[in-house]
Write a protein that holds these residues in place. Structure first.
Motif: not given
Lengths: 239, 299
Positions: B196-221
């Motif tokens: 959320a902080y990154s998006v507020a600083l101008g990061e694309s929502v897709l990149a931020a969401a991808s980061l969260v999703a990939s780490y979440f899936l990594y930990l789930c694995a």
């Protein structure tokens, strides 16, 4: 009348060894039947087949007239099982243990129900809130029996229930089992304690190397003759 | 409360009453907080430094006397890549691919100041970041919490009691999985805050969401692997001493290699600019003229 527990021509082979060989017996409603045998005689295996934990090689195991493997959940819902180690959670108190196990069994019990079960098994009031890791084996046994009582199942399976208990705890346990039997519970107990089995059981079966080699029943109003069973047990074990 | 939720709740009770588990979780939380602060400071510092350098480079470029536009091209110009907002969590392949490039006419220069080229190969340990904690330490925490989930029940005999009173193995597995999942969910919250902080600083929502999703899936694995090992392995010595150590080693290797693997994959996918010899006659002539009027020579 259908026997609550019945084994018909039961055979069990595990890792190539015959653990049970053509064993047949039944336990009538309200009866306390003790399976007696030495180490490796197949006592615990016979008991576990009633819970569906072991797949029989031949024969049939029935709980209340229904094949265990036909409906395992029905069989298990009718049975309270007390393993040798009185397995409950050490990090929980007696109250927490009972609430948890009863919740998972789909039963609800109020605090007063728990108190009355603890009273019946004579578990001292001040210990009930303590974690079980500080309990002696006898106290754990009492908490486990309280759980069995609260499940209100008609059948009780006891696996080496007096193993590791001191003489006072054994006497208390025997009194409790007699009370349970008198209240109409069907009890199957496996043990190597000849004296204890003769003290509490209505009937004793001798198990040796997977085969049922003898049976002794108490006469009305009397207990089974310990000397006679002991002699038979020693004789069979010496063969 | 469903049976699976009840089982998960009891797992939490055990964890909360275990000093080892509390200590491990607190150490990881403290490390996470410390690395987050340090990484945010480091990235802010780098951002300021690169902006300063970029401003200086532009001032130098524009301070030149008037020249023909084509000649200006040959004088070249430094371009600095500012760290993206998500770098506060994961600096990415910056250290591998470089952070600045000298842009000049008729040449394709390689990027400069790739830290890994000038440092020993310490993998993810060269600079401890929140991302490296997520990649390495959180799987270890999951191993510590989950390796004995089933094994403990089996060893203490409570598994037999639970099954004997009608609880199915799959229900137990669901409850245990829910408990592990809740740990993963808790550690995903800081990730969401960073995103959320990154998006507020101008990061694309897709990149931020991808980061969260990939780490979440990594930990789930990792959670699934740990739970599976706990179900399949029958001895604690094997579970912690063998499988646990192997899993930990896998986590270490993955952490050390993942950045290099990702950098190499990104280079394969998008080749970096390389020096290309000029072949055509006109280009050779232009290059010769360019050499005759290098930036150091008087205009």
């Amino acid at each position: 009348m259908t026997a609550p527990l019945e084994a018909r021509y039961l055979s069990l082979v595990r890792e190539g060894n015959a653990v049970l060989d053509d064993v047949s017996f039944s336990v009538a409603a309200g009866e306390n039947f003790a399976l007696l045998g030495g180490n490796g005689a197949g006592k615990s295996s016979a008991l576990l087949t009633f819970l569906g934990f072991l797949q029989t090689s031949a024969g049939e195991v029935l709980v209340r007239g229904q094949s265990v493997h036909g409906d395992i959940s029905a069989a298990r819902s009718a049975i309270a099982y007390l393993p040798e180690a009185a397995s409950l959670y050490g990090h929980m108190s007696a109250y927490e243990n009972l609430e948890y196990f009863l919740d998972l069994a789909g039963r609800s019990a109020s605090r007063s129900d728990l108190e009355s079960a603890f009273e019946r098994v004579a578990l001292a009031g001040e210990t009930r809130s303590r974690r079980l890791q500080s309990y002696s084996k006898g106290m754990r046994q009492k908490a486990a029996i309280a759980l069995a009582l609260l499940r209100e199942t008609p059948i009780l399976l006891l696996d080496e229930p007096t193993s590791g208990l001191d003489p006072v705890a054994i006497d208390e346990f025997h009194d409790l089992v007699k009370t349970l039997a008198a209240s109409g519970k069907t009890i199957l107990m496996v043990t190597h304690d000849v004296y204890g089995a003769c003290q509490v059981a209505d009937r004793v079966g001798l198990l040796r190397r997977g085969g049922l080699v003898g049976s002794f029943a108490a006469e009305p109003g009397k207990r089974i003759d310990t000397e006679m069973v002991h002699a038979a047990f020693a004789e069979r074990e010496a063969v | 409360m469903s049976p699976a939720t009840r089982i998960a709740r009891e797992e939490w009770r055990l964890w909360l009453r275990s000093r080892v588990v509390i200590a491990a979780a607190l150490i990881i939380a403290a490390l996470l907080a410390a690395t987050s602060v340090l990484t945010i400071n480091r990235i802010a510092e780098e951002q300021a430094q690169r902006t300063k350098q970029q401003v200086a480079a532009e001032e130098t470029f524009f301070a030149q006397p008037d020249r023909h536009p084509h000649r200006m091209v040959h004088y070249g110009h430094y371009a600095f890549r500012p760290p993206p907002p998500l770098a506060v969590f994961e600096p990415g392949v910056d250290a591998v691919t470089g952070q600045s490039i000298f842009v000049e006419g008729h040449r394709q220069n390689t990027a400069m100041f790739a830290d890994t080229k000038a440092a020993a190969d310490l993998g993810g340990f060269a600079a401890l970041t929140p991302a490296s904690l997520y990649k390495f330490l959180l799987p270890l925490l999951l191993i510590v919490l989950g390796h004995a989930m089933f094994l403990r029940e089996r060893e203490s005999g409570t598994l037999a009691v639970l099954l004997a009173q009608g609880s199915s193995g799959s229900r137990l597995a669901r409850g245990k999985a829910m408990a592990l999942f809740s740990i993963i969910a808790i550690f995903t919250i800081p990730l969401l805050v960073v995103a959320a902080y990154s998006v507020a600083l101008g990061e694309s929502v897709l990149a931020a969401a991808s980061l969260v999703a990939s780490y979440f899936l990594y930990l789930c694995a990792w959670g699934a692997i740990v739970l599976g090992a706990s179900i399949l392995i029958r001895q604690r010595a094997i579970s912690l001493g063998g499988a646990g150590v192997r899993l930990a080693m896998c986590a270490t290797r993955w952490t050390r290699r993942s950045r290099s693997i990702l950098a190499v994959r990104s280079i394969v996918r998008v080749p970096p600019p390389v020096f290309r010899p000029l072949s055509s006659r006109s280009a050779r002539t232009a290059a010769a003229r360019s050499r005759m009027s290098t930036p150091s020579s008087p205009a």
